[in-house]
Design a protein around this motif. Structure first.
Motif, PDB file in Angstrom:
ATOM      1  N   ASN A 175       0.862  -1.305  -0.095  1.00  0.00           N
ATOM      2  CA  ASN A 175       0.105  -0.044   0.056  1.00  0.00           C
ATOM      3  C   ASN A 175       0.842   1.389  -0.208  1.00  0.00           C
ATOM      4  O   ASN A 175       1.739   1.438   1.090  1.00  0.00           O
ATOM      5  CB  ASN A 175      -0.727  -0.134   1.189  1.00  0.00           C
ATOM      6  N   ARG A 176       0.723   1.993  -1.036  1.00  0.00           N
ATOM      7  CA  ARG A 176       1.513   3.340  -1.218  1.00  0.00           C
ATOM      8  C   ARG A 176       1.163   4.261  -0.151  1.00  0.00           C
ATOM      9  O   ARG A 176       2.056   5.341   0.108  1.00  0.00           O
ATOM     10  CB  ARG A 176       1.228   3.753  -2.295  1.00  0.00           C
ATOM     11  N   ASP A 177       0.138   4.124   0.697  1.00  0.00           N
ATOM     12  CA  ASP A 177      -0.220   5.124   1.692  1.00  0.00           C
ATOM     13  C   ASP A 177       0.401   4.876   3.346  1.00  0.00           C
ATOM     14  O   ASP A 177      -0.034   5.420   4.112  1.00  0.00           O
ATOM     15  CB  ASP A 177      -1.759   5.129   1.936  1.00  0.00           C
ATOM     16  N   ILE A 178       1.230   3.579   3.162  1.00  0.00           N
ATOM     17  CA  ILE A 178       1.866   3.413   4.398  1.00  0.00           C
ATOM     18  C   ILE A 178       3.142   4.378   4.509  1.00  0.00           C
ATOM     19  O   ILE A 178       3.960   4.237   3.413  1.00  0.00           O
ATOM     20  CB  ILE A 178       2.408   1.629   4.495  1.00  0.00           C
ATOM     21  N   GLN A 179       3.060   5.021   5.330  1.00  0.00           N
ATOM     22  CA  GLN A 179       4.516   5.807   5.690  1.00  0.00           C
ATOM     23  C   GLN A 179       5.548   4.980   6.490  1.00  0.00           C
ATOM     24  O   GLN A 179       5.211   4.504   7.501  1.00  0.00           O
ATOM     25  CB  GLN A 179       4.220   7.137   6.520  1.00  0.00           C
ATOM     26  N   CYS A 180       6.740   4.866   6.052  1.00  0.00           N
ATOM     27  CA  CYS A 180       7.729   4.048   6.886  1.00  0.00           C
ATOM     28  C   CYS A 180       8.807   5.217   7.202  1.00  0.00           C
ATOM     29  O   CYS A 180       9.350   5.649   6.302  1.00  0.00           O
ATOM     30  CB  CYS A 180       8.316   3.024   5.958  1.00  0.00           C
ATOM     31  N   ILE A 181       9.161   5.263   8.529  1.00  0.00           N
ATOM     32  CA  ILE A 181      10.194   6.077   9.080  1.00  0.00           C
ATOM     33  C   ILE A 181      11.227   4.990   9.361  1.00  0.00           C
ATOM     34  O   ILE A 181      11.148   3.820   9.805  1.00  0.00           O
ATOM     35  CB  ILE A 181       9.670   6.619  10.299  1.00  0.00           C
ATOM     36  N   MET A 182      12.704   5.477   8.772  1.00  0.00           N
ATOM     37  CA  MET A 182      13.680   4.579   9.180  1.00  0.00           C
ATOM     38  C   MET A 182      14.712   5.253  10.228  1.00  0.00           C
ATOM     39  O   MET A 182      14.899   6.370  10.331  1.00  0.00           O
ATOM     40  CB  MET A 182      14.463   4.420   7.939  1.00  0.00           C
ATOM     41  N   ALA A 183      15.164   4.292  11.113  1.00  0.00           N
ATOM     42  CA  ALA A 183      16.131   4.672  12.048  1.00  0.00           C
ATOM     43  C   ALA A 183      17.305   3.374  12.059  1.00  0.00           C
ATOM     44  O   ALA A 183      16.925   2.462  11.955  1.00  0.00           O
ATOM     45  CB  ALA A 183      15.713   4.704  13.472  1.00  0.00           C
ATOM     46  N   SER A 184      18.387   3.931  11.952  1.00  0.00           N
ATOM     47  CA  SER A 184      19.447   2.868  11.900  1.00  0.00           C
ATOM     48  C   SER A 184      20.211   2.333  12.989  1.00  0.00           C
ATOM     49  O   SER A 184      21.117   1.529  13.032  1.00  0.00           O
ATOM     50  CB  SER A 184      20.627   3.583  10.979  1.00  0.00           C
ATOM     51  N   ASN A 185      19.642   2.800  14.088  1.00  0.00           N
ATOM     52  CA  ASN A 185      19.810   2.073  15.292  1.00  0.00           C
ATOM     53  C   ASN A 185      18.906   2.782  16.474  1.00  0.00           C
ATOM     54  O   ASN A 185      17.967   3.549  16.340  1.00  0.00           O
ATOM     55  CB  ASN A 185      21.134   2.426  15.916  1.00  0.00           C
ATOM     56  N   GLY A 186      19.111   1.772  17.418  1.00  0.00           N
ATOM     57  CA  GLY A 186      17.840   2.050  18.555  1.00  0.00           C
ATOM     58  C   GLY A 186      17.813   3.418  19.219  1.00  0.00           C
ATOM     59  O   GLY A 186      17.114   4.001  19.650  1.00  0.00           O
ATOM     60  N   ILE A 187      19.130   4.038  19.368  1.00  0.00           N
ATOM     61  CA  ILE A 187      19.317   5.439  19.888  1.00  0.00           C
ATOM     62  C   ILE A 187      18.635   6.479  19.165  1.00  0.00           C
ATOM     63  O   ILE A 187      17.960   7.121  19.405  1.00  0.00           O
ATOM     64  CB  ILE A 187      20.835   5.792  20.178  1.00  0.00           C
ATOM     65  N   LEU A 188      18.789   6.388  17.692  1.00  0.00           N
ATOM     66  CA  LEU A 188      18.149   7.228  16.807  1.00  0.00           C
ATOM     67  C   LEU A 188      16.871   7.198  16.882  1.00  0.00           C
ATOM     68  O   LEU A 188      16.030   8.114  17.038  1.00  0.00           O
ATOM     69  CB  LEU A 188      18.880   7.151  15.435  1.00  0.00           C
ATOM     70  N   ALA A 189      16.494   5.879  16.812  1.00  0.00           N
ATOM     71  CA  ALA A 189      14.976   5.522  16.878  1.00  0.00           C
ATOM     72  C   ALA A 189      14.249   6.165  18.094  1.00  0.00           C
ATOM     73  O   ALA A 189      13.190   7.085  18.159  1.00  0.00           O
ATOM     74  CB  ALA A 189      14.729   4.129  17.058  1.00  0.00           C
ATOM     75  N   LEU A 190      15.124   6.111  19.449  1.00  0.00           N
ATOM     76  CA  LEU A 190      14.562   6.478  20.692  1.00  0.00           C
ATOM     77  C   LEU A 190      14.407   8.207  20.701  1.00  0.00           C
ATOM     78  O   LEU A 190      13.423   9.031  21.173  1.00  0.00           O
ATOM     79  CB  LEU A 190      15.040   6.101  21.705  1.00  0.00           C
ATOM     80  N   GLU A 191      15.430   8.709  19.795  1.00  0.00           N
ATOM     81  CA  GLU A 191      15.136  10.251  19.765  1.00  0.00           C
ATOM     82  C   GLU A 191      14.079  10.800  19.003  1.00  0.00           C
ATOM     83  O   GLU A 191      13.480  11.825  19.573  1.00  0.00           O
ATOM     84  CB  GLU A 191      16.599  10.639  18.929  1.00  0.00           C
ATOM     85  N   LYS A 192      13.689  10.048  17.862  1.00  0.00           N
ATOM     86  CA  LYS A 192      12.248  10.297  17.188  1.00  0.00           C
ATOM     87  C   LYS A 192      11.299  10.026  18.053  1.00  0.00           C
ATOM     88  O   LYS A 192      10.323  10.928  18.152  1.00  0.00           O
ATOM     89  CB  LYS A 192      12.444   9.361  16.147  1.00  0.00           C
ATOM     90  N   LEU A 193      11.365   8.947  18.864  1.00  0.00           N
ATOM     91  CA  LEU A 193      10.082   8.751  19.647  1.00  0.00           C
ATOM     92  C   LEU A 193       9.986   9.377  20.817  1.00  0.00           C
ATOM     93  O   LEU A 193       8.686   9.405  21.475  1.00  0.00           O
ATOM     94  CB  LEU A 193      10.051   7.140  20.063  1.00  0.00           C
ATOM     95  N   LYS A 194      10.942   9.842  21.473  1.00  0.00           N
ATOM     96  CA  LYS A 194      10.838  10.888  22.573  1.00  0.00           C
ATOM     97  C   LYS A 194      11.115  12.370  22.130  1.00  0.00           C
ATOM     98  O   LYS A 194      11.182  13.123  23.094  1.00  0.00           O
ATOM     99  CB  LYS A 194      12.188  10.397  23.642  1.00  0.00           C
ATOM    100  N   ALA A 195      11.081  12.795  21.027  1.00  0.00           N
ATOM    101  CA  ALA A 195      11.204  14.107  20.457  1.00  0.00           C
ATOM    102  C   ALA A 195       9.962  15.346  20.999  1.00  0.00           C
ATOM    103  O   ALA A 195       8.941  14.569  21.765  1.00  0.00           O
ATOM    104  CB  ALA A 195      11.295  14.225  19.036  1.00  0.00           C
TER     105      ALA A 195
END
Length: 129
Positions: free
Chosen positions: A25-45
């Motif tokens: 489905n082209r309407d699925i937005q996928c955000i990428m993070a190359s490690n857990g620390i970067l992911a948590l920065e996005k999730l805790k922003a």
């Protein structure tokens, strides 16, 4: 719109995952993070990312997938998110530990785009159904 977060240090795996989502489905937005620390920065922003689905690779540098899963479980605004471990490993102890720590399921990375697309279709249809 469905929002996914893929936490994976392998660029090729990120690309294949994106292609599989596009096939679904082209309407699925996928955000990428190359490690857990970067992911948590996005999730805790200040304006946190609030994905519907989170896929976490087990073997990553800086913070492994289990550590990342444990940190994500502490975030109240992600209680609704379906969290999946996503790895080339099919180690039973790792699968059990992941589920015990709150992962909805453990997906062994399938060989090839078609099999990954089929697996992700199953994941998304479970929530919709």
């Amino acid at each position: 719109m469905i929002v996914c977060l893929l936490i994976d240090d392998d660029q090729d795996d990120q690309e294949i995952f994106s292609m599989a989502l596009e096939d679904i489905n082209r309407d699925i937005q996928c955000i990428m993070a190359s490690n857990g620390i970067l992911a948590l920065e996005k999730l805790k922003a200040k304006k946190p990312l609030i994905p519907d689905y989170i896929f976490i690779d087990v073997n990553m540098p800086k913070m492994n997938g289990i550590e990342c899963l444990q940190e994500i479980q502490k975030l109240d605004h992600l209680k609704h998110a379906d969290v999946f471990m996503y790895s080339t490993s099919s180690d039973e102890k790792m699968i059990e530990k992941s589920k015990a720590l709150g992962a909805k399921d453990f997906i062994v990375k399938p060989p090839g785009l078609t099999l990954l697309t089929e697996k992700l279709l199953q994941v998304f249809s479970k929530r919709a159904g």
